[in-house]
Design an enzyme around this catalytic site. Structure first.
Site, PDB file in Angstrom:
ATOM      1  N   GLY A  73       0.821  -1.126   0.034  1.00  0.00           N
ATOM      2  CA  GLY A  73       0.109  -0.042  -0.069  1.00  0.00           C
ATOM      3  C   GLY A  73       0.900   1.075  -0.111  1.00  0.00           C
ATOM      4  N   GLN A  74       2.018   1.146   0.069  1.00  0.00           N
ATOM      5  CA  GLN A  74       3.144   2.359   0.079  1.00  0.00           C
ATOM      6  C   GLN A  74       2.698   3.296  -1.189  1.00  0.00           C
ATOM      7  OE1 GLN A  74       4.198  -0.596   1.005  1.00  0.00           O
ATOM      8  NE2 GLN A  74       5.867  -0.244   2.798  1.00  0.00           N
ATOM      9  N   GLU A  75       2.795   4.402  -0.796  1.00  0.00           N
ATOM     10  CA  GLU A  75       2.397   5.359  -2.261  1.00  0.00           C
ATOM     11  C   GLU A  75       3.055   5.087  -3.682  1.00  0.00           C
ATOM     12  OE1 GLU A  75       2.895   9.606  -1.183  1.00  0.00           O
ATOM     13  OE2 GLU A  75       1.567  10.108  -2.684  1.00  0.00           O
ATOM     14  N   LEU A 133       3.937   2.092  -4.555  1.00  0.00           N
ATOM     15  CA  LEU A 133       3.450   0.982  -4.853  1.00  0.00           C
ATOM     16  C   LEU A 133       2.029   1.068  -5.554  1.00  0.00           C
ATOM     17  CD1 LEU A 133       4.758  -1.527  -2.306  1.00  0.00           C
ATOM     18  CD2 LEU A 133       5.767  -1.184  -4.572  1.00  0.00           C
TER      19      LEU A 133
END
Ligand code: GDP
Length: 177
Positions: free
Chosen positions: A67-69, A71
């Protein structure tokens, strides 16, 4: 061995929302013999976690995407293949709730997901001071309203404790068929 109907389910949400914990909890609940990860030791997803569960004649294949930006831009590569989406919100993280809503809005507006059943999980309901499911619904109301014709459901859960997880899966299995 019986042939099962195969379905692909995306698990999305910001980093730290509880995606991996939810997936592990789901596997544990569906298979008493499953010796999964220690839930308390799970760290944020970087990359892809995969899991599958069998429910009746259906096999659900889960993809838990990071969920990292940086990704999030990869999410839409998986949209065309998916039969349902689970979007997980950390209800205890008020500072990031708008960021989560924005990521959700971007996802529901994507044409490749049109009509795909969607379940929003208000996670971490075990934590004091978290947003209640009605508050999460209010915050996510505008994207929920403009996502067109599809089945949707908002479920209160604690992925860590397992509360609400079975109810969510039961809804998903019915919606996906
Ligand atoms: P992901 O990055 O979305 O895959 O999130 P993780 O599953 O790695 O969880 C991030 C952190 O939140 C971990 O420390 C989990 O133990 C914690 N966590 C996940 N679900 C819950 C929950 O329902 N309640 C509480 N209290 N903590 C949770």
């Amino acid at each position: 061995m019986c042939q099962r109907d195969q379905y692909f389910v995306l698990i999305l949400g910001l980093d730290n929302a509880g995606k991996t914990t939810f997936l592990e909890q789901t596997k544990t609940k569906s298979n008493k013999n499953y010796q999964g990860m220690n839930l308390a030791k799970i760290t944020s997803t970087v990359g892809l976690n995969i899991g599958k569960i069998d429910v009746g004649t259906s096999r659900l294949n889960f993809w838990d995407l990071g969920g990292q930006e940086e990704l999030q831009s990869l999410w839409d590569k998986y949209y065309v293949e998916s039969h349902a989406v689970i979007f997980i919100v950390d209800s205890s993280d008020r500072d990031r709730i708008e960021e989560s809503r924005d990521a959700f809005e971007k996802m529901v507006m994507n044409d490749n997901l049109a009509g795909v059943p969607l379940m929003l999980l208000a996670n971490k309901q075990d934590l004091d001071g978290c947003l209640k499911v009605t508050e999460v619904k209010t915050i996510f109301n505008s994207p929920l309203q403009c996502m067109g014709q599809r089945e949707s459901w908002v479920q209160a859960v604690s992925a860590l404790r397992g509360d609400g997880v079975q109810e969510g899966i039961d809804w998903l299995v019915e919606a996906i068929k």
